[in-house]
Design a protein around this motif. Sequence first.
Motif, PDB file in Angstrom:
ATOM      1  N   PHE A 206       0.808  -1.209   0.000  1.00 25.71           N
ATOM      2  CA  PHE A 206       0.000   0.000   0.000  1.00 25.71           C
ATOM      3  C   PHE A 206       0.846   1.267   0.000  1.00 25.71           C
ATOM      4  O   PHE A 206       0.517   2.230  -0.694  1.00 25.71           O
ATOM      5  N   PHE A 207       1.923   1.258   0.769  1.00 31.67           N
ATOM      6  CA  PHE A 207       2.744   2.452   0.898  1.00 31.67           C
ATOM      7  C   PHE A 207       4.222   2.062   0.837  1.00 31.67           C
ATOM      8  O   PHE A 207       4.893   1.946   1.856  1.00 31.67           O
ATOM      9  N   PRO A 208       4.733   1.836  -0.374  1.00 29.45           N
ATOM     10  CA  PRO A 208       6.128   1.401  -0.511  1.00 29.45           C
ATOM     11  C   PRO A 208       7.127   2.398   0.057  1.00 29.45           C
ATOM     12  O   PRO A 208       8.166   1.995   0.588  1.00 29.45           O
ATOM     13  N   ALA A 209       6.826   3.688  -0.027  1.00 30.61           N
ATOM     14  CA  ALA A 209       7.759   4.682   0.497  1.00 30.61           C
ATOM     15  C   ALA A 209       7.858   4.581   2.020  1.00 30.61           C
ATOM     16  O   ALA A 209       8.938   4.755   2.592  1.00 30.61           O
ATOM     17  N   VAL A 210       6.730   4.288   2.673  1.00 27.91           N
ATOM     18  CA  VAL A 210       6.744   4.120   4.130  1.00 27.91           C
ATOM     19  C   VAL A 210       7.570   2.896   4.513  1.00 27.91           C
ATOM     20  O   VAL A 210       8.388   2.938   5.436  1.00 27.91           O
ATOM     21  N   ALA A 211       7.361   1.798   3.794  1.00 28.00           N
ATOM     22  CA  ALA A 211       8.115   0.577   4.074  1.00 28.00           C
ATOM     23  C   ALA A 211       9.600   0.786   3.833  1.00 28.00           C
ATOM     24  O   ALA A 211      10.448   0.323   4.616  1.00 28.00           O
ATOM     25  N   SER A 212       9.947   1.500   2.776  1.00 28.99           N
ATOM     26  CA  SER A 212      11.348   1.743   2.452  1.00 28.99           C
ATOM     27  C   SER A 212      12.003   2.647   3.492  1.00 28.99           C
ATOM     28  O   SER A 212      13.109   2.363   3.974  1.00 28.99           O
ATOM     29  N   ALA A 213      11.325   3.717   3.861  1.00 27.58           N
ATOM     30  CA  ALA A 213      11.885   4.639   4.847  1.00 27.58           C
ATOM     31  C   ALA A 213      12.055   3.971   6.203  1.00 27.58           C
ATOM     32  O   ALA A 213      13.007   4.271   6.946  1.00 27.58           O
ATOM     33  N   GLY A 214      11.166   3.038   6.537  1.00 25.05           N
ATOM     34  CA  GLY A 214      11.261   2.331   7.805  1.00 25.05           C
ATOM     35  C   GLY A 214      12.140   1.105   7.755  1.00 25.05           C
ATOM     36  O   GLY A 214      12.275   0.403   8.768  1.00 25.05           O
ATOM     37  N   ALA A 215      12.752   0.834   6.589  1.00 20.88           N
ATOM     38  CA  ALA A 215      13.607  -0.356   6.413  1.00 20.88           C
ATOM     39  C   ALA A 215      12.885  -1.626   6.841  1.00 20.88           C
ATOM     40  O   ALA A 215      13.453  -2.493   7.515  1.00 20.88           O
ATOM     41  N   VAL A 216      11.616  -1.747   6.430  1.00 15.53           N
ATOM     42  CA  VAL A 216      10.818  -2.903   6.818  1.00 15.53           C
ATOM     43  C   VAL A 216      11.178  -4.101   5.948  1.00 15.53           C
ATOM     44  O   VAL A 216      11.261  -4.001   4.717  1.00 15.53           O
ATOM     45  N   GLU A 217      11.428  -5.221   6.568  1.00 14.08           N
ATOM     46  CA  GLU A 217      11.633  -6.473   5.856  1.00 14.08           C
ATOM     47  C   GLU A 217      10.860  -7.564   6.577  1.00 14.08           C
ATOM     48  O   GLU A 217      10.221  -7.314   7.606  1.00 14.08           O
ATOM     49  N   SER A 218      10.888  -8.753   6.033  1.00 15.47           N
ATOM     50  CA  SER A 218      10.166  -9.859   6.650  1.00 15.47           C
ATOM     51  C   SER A 218      11.123 -10.708   7.466  1.00 15.47           C
ATOM     52  O   SER A 218      12.305 -10.848   7.127  1.00 15.47           O
ATOM     53  N   CYS A 219      10.611 -11.263   8.542  1.00 14.99           N
ATOM     54  CA  CYS A 219      11.363 -12.237   9.333  1.00 14.99           C
ATOM     55  C   CYS A 219      10.582 -13.540   9.306  1.00 14.99           C
ATOM     56  O   CYS A 219       9.438 -13.591   9.768  1.00 14.99           O
TER      57      CYS A 219
END
Length: 377
Positions: A206-219
């Motif tokens: 939904f919000f790739p920029a938010v995920a990128s800025a937060g360095a979100v990845e999967s565990c």
Amino acid sequence: MSRTDYDVAIIGAGIVGLAHTLSAADRGLNVVVFEAADAVLGASVRNFGHACVTAQTGDALVRARASRDVWMRLAQPVESGGAGLWAQAAGTLVAARHADEMAVLEAFQPLREPGEVRLLRPAEVSELGGFGNGQIVGGAVLPLDLRVNPRAAAPTLARWLERVRGVEFRYGTTVQSVEPTRVITADGPIGASAVLVCVNHEIGRFFPAVASAGAVESCTLQMLRVSCAKIGVVGPAVLSGYSMLRYGGFVDAGCTGPVRERLERERPEALEAGLNLMLTQLPEGDLIIGDTHRYDPSPHPFSSAEWDRLVVDETARLLGVRTEDLVVRQRWLGCYASSPTSYLVEQPLPGVHVVSVTTGIGMTTAFGLAEEIVAAL
């Protein structure tokens, strides 16, 4: 006929989404929940069912304590205002098998309120845990911690919210996009004054920029369900020395370095797998054991037979039984969002909030977090 406008729309029926649903419903708001799957199937049913309150730190500790109160309220019978789900104040047993692990527990005890950490002798550890192991040198019990049935807790809460609290759940509904004051689904737009996006590691959809800025990845986690005829009733959740490296409260004690150094010498393969050796017991008696941790931009689809064997072998060593005494009933992969911070809370659009617990402590802290977020809407 279903409504087309609501006070709050929530995307995601995992424990974080359900916690926000509960908080909004408690305030008398009209809530709709969108879930792409046909039931609650994600990380919220693939975990240990362990609310590890005492070993948290900072904001997580505050939210864990608040969440504990909510869990206990939900455990009340429906006729008493609860959701009737199974939850127990069973505590956590931390088993120390080496002097350096016991030193961590001794340093940790003064960091908590009196009675929140009770140090144990070896015989007390074996008695409380229901297992015998001559390697045990001591341990601690954390009596505030809770256990819920991970297979049933979130689904039971969702059903109660729908049937008793009047929340509308739209399962099998794909949300295509989110805009201020409305959600666009495959069935058409739905209006809402506030939208909460609680989709675990899938924020980038939904919000790739938010995920990128937060360095979100999967565990991705490897977990197993095993039976063991030699193990009786294990009331509390059980943590090990490996766990001391993964919970902020233990790290705050300032002496986990020797534990890590020893494990790097003796069990480097376990540290490479990101092992957090712990277990809980299902109401039927089987044990949930695990777990390993693998971090990737997207969930890794393949499990490692070597890591499964590692979990079983290390669990047998912890319990003081033979590896062949543990009979594997089920294997599965869990998955949660991970980032350098414990939480990701952003407002990418007016009236739209993205909320994710990014350290695998959703069951432990989601209700406390949700109270903060919904109160501020």
